[in-house]
Design a protein around this motif. Structure first.
Motif, PDB file in Angstrom:
ATOM      1  N   TYR A 195       0.838  -1.199   0.000  1.00 21.71           N
ATOM      2  CA  TYR A 195       0.000   0.000   0.000  1.00 21.71           C
ATOM      3  C   TYR A 195       0.871   1.247   0.000  1.00 21.71           C
ATOM      4  CZ  TYR A 195      -2.983   3.569   2.242  1.00 21.71           C
ATOM      5  OH  TYR A 195      -3.652   4.707   2.566  1.00 21.71           O
ATOM      6  N   GLN A 196       0.559   2.167  -0.888  1.00 22.26           N
ATOM      7  CA  GLN A 196       1.209   3.472  -0.891  1.00 22.26           C
ATOM      8  C   GLN A 196       0.173   4.502  -0.474  1.00 22.26           C
ATOM      9  OE1 GLN A 196       4.378   4.303  -1.396  1.00 22.26           O
ATOM     10  NE2 GLN A 196       4.863   2.117  -1.589  1.00 22.26           N
ATOM     11  N   ALA A 197       0.345   5.100   0.674  1.00 23.12           N
ATOM     12  CA  ALA A 197      -0.656   6.064   1.155  1.00 23.12           C
ATOM     13  C   ALA A 197      -0.823   7.186   0.118  1.00 23.12           C
ATOM     14  CB  ALA A 197      -0.223   6.636   2.493  1.00 23.12           C
ATOM     15  N   PRO A 198      -2.058   7.425  -0.324  1.00 27.62           N
ATOM     16  CA  PRO A 198      -2.297   8.420  -1.377  1.00 27.62           C
ATOM     17  C   PRO A 198      -2.345   9.825  -0.776  1.00 27.62           C
ATOM     18  CG  PRO A 198      -4.365   7.405  -0.770  1.00 27.62           C
ATOM     19  CD  PRO A 198      -3.301   6.774   0.103  1.00 27.62           C
ATOM     20  N   VAL A 199      -1.218  10.265  -0.261  1.00 29.15           N
ATOM     21  CA  VAL A 199      -1.174  11.502   0.526  1.00 29.15           C
ATOM     22  C   VAL A 199      -1.642  12.705  -0.296  1.00 29.15           C
ATOM     23  CG1 VAL A 199       0.379  13.098   1.724  1.00 29.15           C
ATOM     24  CG2 VAL A 199       0.558  10.627   2.118  1.00 29.15           C
ATOM     25  N   ALA A 200      -1.244  12.756  -1.558  1.00 28.86           N
ATOM     26  CA  ALA A 200      -1.628  13.916  -2.376  1.00 28.86           C
ATOM     27  C   ALA A 200      -3.144  13.941  -2.597  1.00 28.86           C
ATOM     28  CB  ALA A 200      -0.885  13.878  -3.711  1.00 28.86           C
ATOM     29  N   ASP A 201      -3.720  12.785  -2.894  1.00 33.12           N
ATOM     30  CA  ASP A 201      -5.178  12.727  -3.100  1.00 33.12           C
ATOM     31  C   ASP A 201      -5.918  13.097  -1.817  1.00 33.12           C
ATOM     32  OD1 ASP A 201      -5.074  12.055  -5.731  1.00 33.12           O
ATOM     33  OD2 ASP A 201      -5.618   9.948  -5.471  1.00 33.12           O
ATOM     34  N   ILE A 202      -5.414  12.595  -0.712  1.00 36.49           N
ATOM     35  CA  ILE A 202      -6.052  12.884   0.571  1.00 36.49           C
ATOM     36  C   ILE A 202      -5.954  14.374   0.890  1.00 36.49           C
ATOM     37  CG2 ILE A 202      -5.712  12.571   3.066  1.00 36.49           C
ATOM     38  CD1 ILE A 202      -5.239   9.592   2.500  1.00 36.49           C
ATOM     39  N   ALA A 203      -4.788  14.945   0.698  1.00 35.92           N
ATOM     40  CA  ALA A 203      -4.615  16.370   0.981  1.00 35.92           C
ATOM     41  C   ALA A 203      -5.517  17.220   0.089  1.00 35.92           C
ATOM     42  CB  ALA A 203      -3.146  16.761   0.785  1.00 35.92           C
ATOM     43  N   PHE A 204      -5.653  16.786  -1.157  1.00 35.96           N
ATOM     44  CA  PHE A 204      -6.523  17.518  -2.088  1.00 35.96           C
ATOM     45  C   PHE A 204      -7.969  17.492  -1.593  1.00 35.96           C
ATOM     46  CE2 PHE A 204      -8.766  18.416  -6.036  1.00 35.96           C
ATOM     47  CZ  PHE A 204      -7.951  19.364  -6.640  1.00 35.96           C
ATOM     48  N   ALA A 205      -8.416  16.328  -1.145  1.00 36.00           N
ATOM     49  CA  ALA A 205      -9.791  16.218  -0.635  1.00 36.00           C
ATOM     50  C   ALA A 205      -9.975  17.009   0.648  1.00 36.00           C
ATOM     51  CB  ALA A 205     -10.145  14.739  -0.415  1.00 36.00           C
ATOM     52  N   LEU A 206      -8.973  17.008   1.510  1.00 41.47           N
ATOM     53  CA  LEU A 206      -9.079  17.770   2.764  1.00 41.47           C
ATOM     54  C   LEU A 206      -9.231  19.261   2.485  1.00 41.47           C
ATOM     55  CD1 LEU A 206      -6.340  16.059   4.997  1.00 41.47           C
ATOM     56  CD2 LEU A 206      -8.822  15.882   5.250  1.00 41.47           C
ATOM     57  N   ARG A 207      -8.610  19.720   1.403  1.00 38.97           N
ATOM     58  CA  ARG A 207      -8.645  21.146   1.089  1.00 38.97           C
ATOM     59  C   ARG A 207      -9.844  21.526   0.235  1.00 38.97           C
ATOM     60  NH1 ARG A 207      -3.146  23.476  -0.126  1.00 38.97           N
ATOM     61  NH2 ARG A 207      -3.347  23.871   2.111  1.00 38.97           N
ATOM     62  N   HIS A 208     -10.174  20.706  -0.766  1.00 37.46           N
ATOM     63  CA  HIS A 208     -11.149  21.145  -1.763  1.00 37.46           C
ATOM     64  C   HIS A 208     -12.539  20.515  -1.596  1.00 37.46           C
ATOM     65  CE1 HIS A 208      -8.094  23.408  -3.883  1.00 37.46           C
ATOM     66  NE2 HIS A 208      -7.299  22.356  -3.846  1.00 37.46           N
ATOM     67  N   VAL A 209     -12.624  19.412  -0.894  1.00 42.47           N
ATOM     68  CA  VAL A 209     -13.939  18.796  -0.656  1.00 42.47           C
ATOM     69  C   VAL A 209     -14.411  19.178   0.738  1.00 42.47           C
ATOM     70  CG1 VAL A 209     -15.242  16.651  -0.514  1.00 42.47           C
ATOM     71  CG2 VAL A 209     -13.432  16.915  -2.234  1.00 42.47           C
ATOM     72  N   ALA A 210     -13.579  18.863   1.737  1.00 39.77           N
ATOM     73  CA  ALA A 210     -13.792  19.464   3.054  1.00 39.77           C
ATOM     74  C   ALA A 210     -12.998  20.771   3.049  1.00 39.77           C
ATOM     75  CB  ALA A 210     -13.303  18.518   4.140  1.00 39.77           C
ATOM     76  N   ASP A 211     -12.894  21.391   4.195  1.00 36.82           N
ATOM     77  CA  ASP A 211     -12.176  22.673   4.220  1.00 36.82           C
ATOM     78  C   ASP A 211     -11.325  22.756   5.482  1.00 36.82           C
ATOM     79  OD1 ASP A 211     -11.242  25.202   3.831  1.00 36.82           O
ATOM     80  OD2 ASP A 211     -13.221  26.121   3.519  1.00 36.82           O
ATOM     81  N   LEU A 212     -10.271  21.964   5.455  1.00 36.99           N
ATOM     82  CA  LEU A 212      -9.375  21.919   6.601  1.00 36.99           C
ATOM     83  C   LEU A 212      -8.771  23.296   6.878  1.00 36.99           C
ATOM     84  CD1 LEU A 212      -7.869  20.245   8.746  1.00 36.99           C
ATOM     85  CD2 LEU A 212      -6.152  19.711   7.028  1.00 36.99           C
ATOM     86  N   ASP A 213      -8.411  23.992   5.799  1.00 33.31           N
ATOM     87  CA  ASP A 213      -7.774  25.298   5.988  1.00 33.31           C
ATOM     88  C   ASP A 213      -8.643  26.232   6.814  1.00 33.31           C
ATOM     89  OD1 ASP A 213      -5.677  24.379   4.500  1.00 33.31           O
ATOM     90  OD2 ASP A 213      -6.362  25.284   2.625  1.00 33.31           O
ATOM     91  N   SER A 214      -9.941  26.248   6.511  1.00 33.25           N
ATOM     92  CA  SER A 214     -10.771  27.230   7.217  1.00 33.25           C
ATOM     93  C   SER A 214     -11.007  26.822   8.669  1.00 33.25           C
ATOM     94  CB  SER A 214     -12.097  27.441   6.479  1.00 33.25           C
ATOM     95  OG  SER A 214     -12.953  26.377   6.726  1.00 33.25           O
ATOM     96  N   LEU A 215     -10.932  25.527   8.987  1.00 38.52           N
ATOM     97  CA  LEU A 215     -11.012  25.135  10.404  1.00 38.52           C
ATOM     98  C   LEU A 215      -9.894  25.802  11.186  1.00 38.52           C
ATOM     99  CD1 LEU A 215     -11.772  21.273  10.417  1.00 38.52           C
ATOM    100  CD2 LEU A 215     -13.328  23.138  11.006  1.00 38.52           C
ATOM    101  N   GLN A 216      -8.760  25.936  10.531  1.00 36.80           N
ATOM    102  CA  GLN A 216      -7.638  26.592  11.199  1.00 36.80           C
ATOM    103  C   GLN A 216      -7.797  28.112  11.148  1.00 36.80           C
ATOM    104  OE1 GLN A 216      -4.414  27.919   9.486  1.00 36.80           O
ATOM    105  NE2 GLN A 216      -3.577  28.428  11.508  1.00 36.80           N
ATOM    106  N   GLN A 217      -8.123  28.628   9.952  1.00 32.75           N
ATOM    107  CA  GLN A 217      -8.185  30.085   9.784  1.00 32.75           C
ATOM    108  C   GLN A 217      -9.281  30.716  10.637  1.00 32.75           C
ATOM    109  OE1 GLN A 217      -8.635  30.129   5.576  1.00 32.75           O
ATOM    110  NE2 GLN A 217      -6.497  29.565   5.218  1.00 32.75           N
ATOM    111  N   GLU A 218     -10.370  29.973  10.811  1.00 30.84           N
ATOM    112  CA  GLU A 218     -11.442  30.521  11.634  1.00 30.84           C
ATOM    113  C   GLU A 218     -11.134  30.403  13.124  1.00 30.84           C
ATOM    114  OE1 GLU A 218     -15.137  28.715  10.478  1.00 30.84           O
ATOM    115  OE2 GLU A 218     -14.728  29.053   8.354  1.00 30.84           O
ATOM    116  N   GLY A 219     -10.018  29.811  13.433  1.00 34.08           N
ATOM    117  CA  GLY A 219      -9.604  29.725  14.827  1.00 34.08           C
ATOM    118  C   GLY A 219     -10.188  28.550  15.586  1.00 34.08           C
ATOM    119  N   LEU A 220     -10.881  27.651  14.892  1.00 34.84           N
ATOM    120  CA  LEU A 220     -11.453  26.494  15.585  1.00 34.84           C
ATOM    121  C   LEU A 220     -10.353  25.528  16.004  1.00 34.84           C
ATOM    122  CD1 LEU A 220     -13.913  27.793  14.204  1.00 34.84           C
ATOM    123  CD2 LEU A 220     -14.821  25.502  13.863  1.00 34.84           C
ATOM    124  N   TYR A 221      -9.416  25.329  15.137  1.00 38.26           N
ATOM    125  CA  TYR A 221      -8.259  24.470  15.442  1.00 38.26           C
ATOM    126  C   TYR A 221      -7.009  25.241  15.045  1.00 38.26           C
ATOM    127  CZ  TYR A 221     -11.496  20.627  16.157  1.00 38.26           C
ATOM    128  OH  TYR A 221     -12.483  19.822  16.633  1.00 38.26           O
TER     129      TYR A 221
END
Lengths: 589, 589
Positions: free
Chosen positions: A3-29
């Protein structure tokens, strides 16, 4: 094939499907900065690929074994678990006040996917521990928390969930295990539990069982169940494991898959009674369990994503290497790789489209759970709670259903080789099968969606969800690249709206009609929302660079979903919007 | 839970979906009177339920084992096979001139379903023998036939098919096993074959291998392959097994399912060369194999029906017995049987609808094969040949696909219990998985349908087939009971017509577009035709007695198919009628 962890695909989904960045920018995390997130994904991917994935085969072949009354895990599992917990992975999303790292569930979701893709049987153990952390953290007394929570958060001890009894599976109200009060404030637990995942093992020096049981004066049914903490070893005055408690593993199940995960029959109180401590209030045990249910269901959904990703990677590698026949476009000598055959490409694309859609739904659920915990605005918190409530059954059932479908396609891509156990494709197929069953069968998820989630706010939550799907697709109509796909993606959204109206009306006076269509309703909902997941990915990809292969793949995946998956799912509405007798369901079997 | 042969359901399908009676009345099979047919079904059902079904569990648990170079079958298998062949079952449909009973393939199809439902691993062996009878009977020299055919027809010896090599699976043109001519007219065979079903075993005192190999002067590719008969034991002057031939089983595969069926790596000519005898003409071996292909594919399709029926029976029994929760209509005390829950009823009904539709398609194929052999009128013979050619990939792929789907639902109905191997539901799920792969993967079937069967007679064969479906549904429009269902059943028929026009046009200049949609095209075709199967059953049932429970079940099954299965299948046309690039299939994986 490992298994090769699909880190790029996962990171893309975290940013563009969910919104990990805004969880941080909004000060939640605030601590979840892009750098931290990238480092977490990279390290988790490495650990999953390098340390856990190699355990998967022996986990299957050797499995967990019962020696005496102690379970021995497969070769290498102890060392891998020791290093995994020592690296702090277990407490990634646990609150800092419990000794965790306080990172978003969303980021943890990505990690859970990777652990479980590397080995679903290995990844399953920590899921139970995380559930125990959740239950104990929310409902445990200060003394219990002080004694147990830190060890569970660090993963030094693991947790279990003891719910099922032979006569009480989906219907927990039927359970019979009993608890007796003792003068010292503790309890004695008596009863037998079955299907207890990681009920015993040699990975940690103590195991913390959370056990549902009835007190003597308990009301019948689900309102008379209490939750107890029952350690495998009672603690001494310094809080160290000391005397063996009266609980033991009486047997292991011989299962279709996840052989590395011990599935135990647990006997409590064979002698003087197992010492237990009440968690939460008497008779309120089920409520305590429900607080952790959303997380656990998300985690099992991620197992579906994980096994699908693993099966996809293996099928893709095989399809590139295996040569049979000559495809239409093949210009070289000899046979073409089977990935050149349109039917094989179809299978791979179906695997990919379903996997990416399911991943996106699970990540959106994780984000909603994060927001439901930390949003400052009560209205936004409630919105997030409602979204999480709605997405939980959808993500769990869809992701685990497609886990089965994708793993089956993975075998099919391999042809005869896929049926041979040494290939590994068959293990994924066997392992995947449980995820649609445990943590609430997918039928239970569909019933939960239809009877509890669709009626939320008199249907306004679902209406808002559907409006959100529509909004997300709106930018496509104005984009030449995507304008042709928009009507196809709207088909299931429109169908979902019609089916929802039917379900809401049916719930009022003919619930059997709503229940009869629950399973296809959930599927329709997931495909409608999954289309939006893929549309988000494709639109982001097109905006970045539509010619880059990884981005082109995202755009092509949307094409596949829109043309191949969305229309048949939309047509499920016909079957949902029928009364159950007209669907033949009143038949005499 | 054991297997009860569904003799009444089978007899109903033989009469009302296929037309066994008219095969007899028209004089094609004069000996297949209703009395004979009824006796055959009754006896076969008894043997399957009482003698074969009990072998299935040990076949899985103990499996076939390699001891030295000899394969030992599971406990009880030798005795059961001995009695099964002694009862004459092996030669039921073999021509009387070969020592068979000369009964219709249609009747044999019903029996094959029952043997394979009782134990797929057991039923598989005779399928290979029947294939060998077919090949040898059609292409063997008089001397070869005299020496081997009678023993194969009686089942005293079993046959095998040695096609696959590591580099030659779906693409047989790549095979490398070689044959050398000897002065005495015999040949010596050298090479290694893999995945050889029942390549060795202890059920019979001799085994007759049919082996594809190349002669030294052979043209490359599929036109340079010859077929040889290679007995395990060479015959003495009296035709009795005597000296061991130079062929041996070098290993057994460790498989996902059908453990009772030995899957052998066969080595030919490890020493002086395996003595072989040419079957048919040199370089024409593949043509010989094709003569038996239709029958073998039908037989594998019947395995799909068989495992689906078996899984359905087990799930139904469990759903009646298991109690959880209280369904809406439950008026008694305690918990209701889970069969009262609409979602469980849906799963059972889906299992039933798919099983009955697949059975009907297989039986219709069997009848077409019977008519293609015996119809006196050349035009009717050709029509039957064309129908058989068309139905072969549809019946094989659909029945084996639904075999997987139904077996998976069977697990789901059981909940957690289904994941435990002792329950038996998991074995059906594992066993079923191979049928979609062997005897031409279902992808190969779809390609065969689209590229060879749809273009038959410039598309007139398919057009006639579609017209036939329409005709069969016509009586429904005038019947109040069924008028509402007719438009739903016509949806996939209309869609099939549109998709067929697209496929025919695409085949002319952009074959990749036709191939890209081959799999959903096959599914659409099967659901359209399967709806007619169920409509025939329901109309016959309504005419006899719509209130009888068995007949009502047939009517309800049609309702389920029409409302739940037909509309999504019709919507597959959208995906079929796209070019492959628009479906995302030109992506860079």
């Amino acid at each position: 094939m490992t298994y090769q962890a699909p880190v790029a695909d996962i990171a893309f989904a975290l940013r563009h499907v969910a919104d990990l960045d805004s969880l941080q920018q909004e000060g939640l995390y605030p601590e979840a900065t892009p750098d931290v997130a990238a480092a977490v994904l990279e390290e988790a991917g490495r650990f999953a690929s390098e340390r856990i994935a190699p355990l998967n085969r022996d986990g299957d072949r050797v499995g967990a074994r019962l020696e005496g009354h102690g379970v021995v895990t497969a070769p290498g599992w102890r060392e891998a678990y020791r290093d995994w917990s020592a690296a702090g992975w277990n407490g990634l999303a646990a609150p800092a006040s419990f000794g965790g790292q306080g990172l978003p569930l969303l980021l943890n979701a990505a990690c859970l996917e990777m652990w479980n893709a590397a080995s679903m049987a290995f990844g399953l153990g920590p899921l139970l521990t995380m559930g125990a952390v959740e239950a104990l953290g929310s409902h445990g007394s200060p003394a219990l928390r002080a004694a147990y929570l830190g060890k569970l958060v660090s993963g030094e001890w693991m947790g279990t969930m003891n719910l099922t009894e032979p006569q009480a599976g989906s219907d927990l109200g039927a359970l019979r295990s009993r608890a007796e009060r003792r003068d010292d404030g503790s309890y004695r637990i008596f009863g037998q539990k079955i299907f207890i995942t990681y009920g015993d093992h040699d990975l940690t020096p103590n195991i913390v069982h959370l056990v549902l049981a009835r007190l003597p004066n308990a009301p019948a049914g689900t309102r008379g169940i209490s939750l107890f903490l029952v350690p495998k070893y009672l603690l001494d005055a310094e809080g160290r494991p000391d005397r063996r408690n009266d609980v033991l593993c009486a047997g292991l199940e011989h299962k279709l898959g996840i052989h590395g995960s011990p599935t135990c029959t647990m006997v409590f109180g064979d002698k003087e009674g197992a010492v237990g401590y009440l968690v939460g209030e008497e008779h309120r045990g089920l409520a305590c369990m429900f607080t952790m249910m959303n997380n656990a269901r998300l985690a099992v959904g991620l197992q579906g994503v994980a096994i699908a990703e693993r099966a996809y990677q293996q099928a893709l590698a095989y399809a590139r290497e295996r040569r049979q026949g000559r495809s239409a476009g093949w210009r070289e000598g000899g046979m073409s790789p089977i990935i050149d055959h349109p039917d094989v490409r179809r299978m791979l694309m179906e695997m990919r489209a379903k996997t990416v859609a399911a991943r996106g739904l699970c990540y959106q659920l994780a984000e909603a759970l994060d927001r439901s915990r930390r949003s400052e605005d009560p209205a936004r918190r409630e919105d997030a709670q409602n979204l999480a409530a709605l997405l939980t059954p959808v993500a769990k059932a869809f992701a685990t259903d497609i886990g089965n479908e994708v793993a089956s396609l993975g075998i099919q891509v391999h042809g005869g080789t896929g049926f041979i156990e040494e290939t590994g494709a068959a293990q994924h197929f066997r392992d995947a099968r449980i995820a649609a069953i445990y943590e609430g069968t997918n039928g239970i998820q569909a019933i939960d969606l239809v009877t509890r989630k669709v009626p939320l706010g008199d249907g306004r939550v679902m209406a808002g969800f559907i409006a959100g799907l529509r909004n997300s697709l709106e930018p496509m109509a104005g984009t030449p690249r995507f304008a042709g796909l928009a009507p196809l993606l709207l088909q299931p959204v429109d169908a979902l709206e019609r089916a929802t109206a039917f379900v809401l009306a049916a719930l009022r006076d003919r619930p059997a009609d709503a229940l009869a269509g629950a399973a296809p309703y959930l599927r329709l909902c997931a495909v409608a929302a999954g289309g939006v997941v893929l549309a988000r990915e494709a639109m982001a990809a097109a905006a970045i660079d539509p010619h880059d292969p990884a981005h082109r793949r995202r755009i092509d995946t949307l094409h596949f979903h829109a043309t191949q998956i969305a229309p048949p799912a939309a047509a499920l509405a016909t079957g949902i919007m029928r009364d159950h007798a007209d669907a033949g369901l009143e038949t005499v079997f």
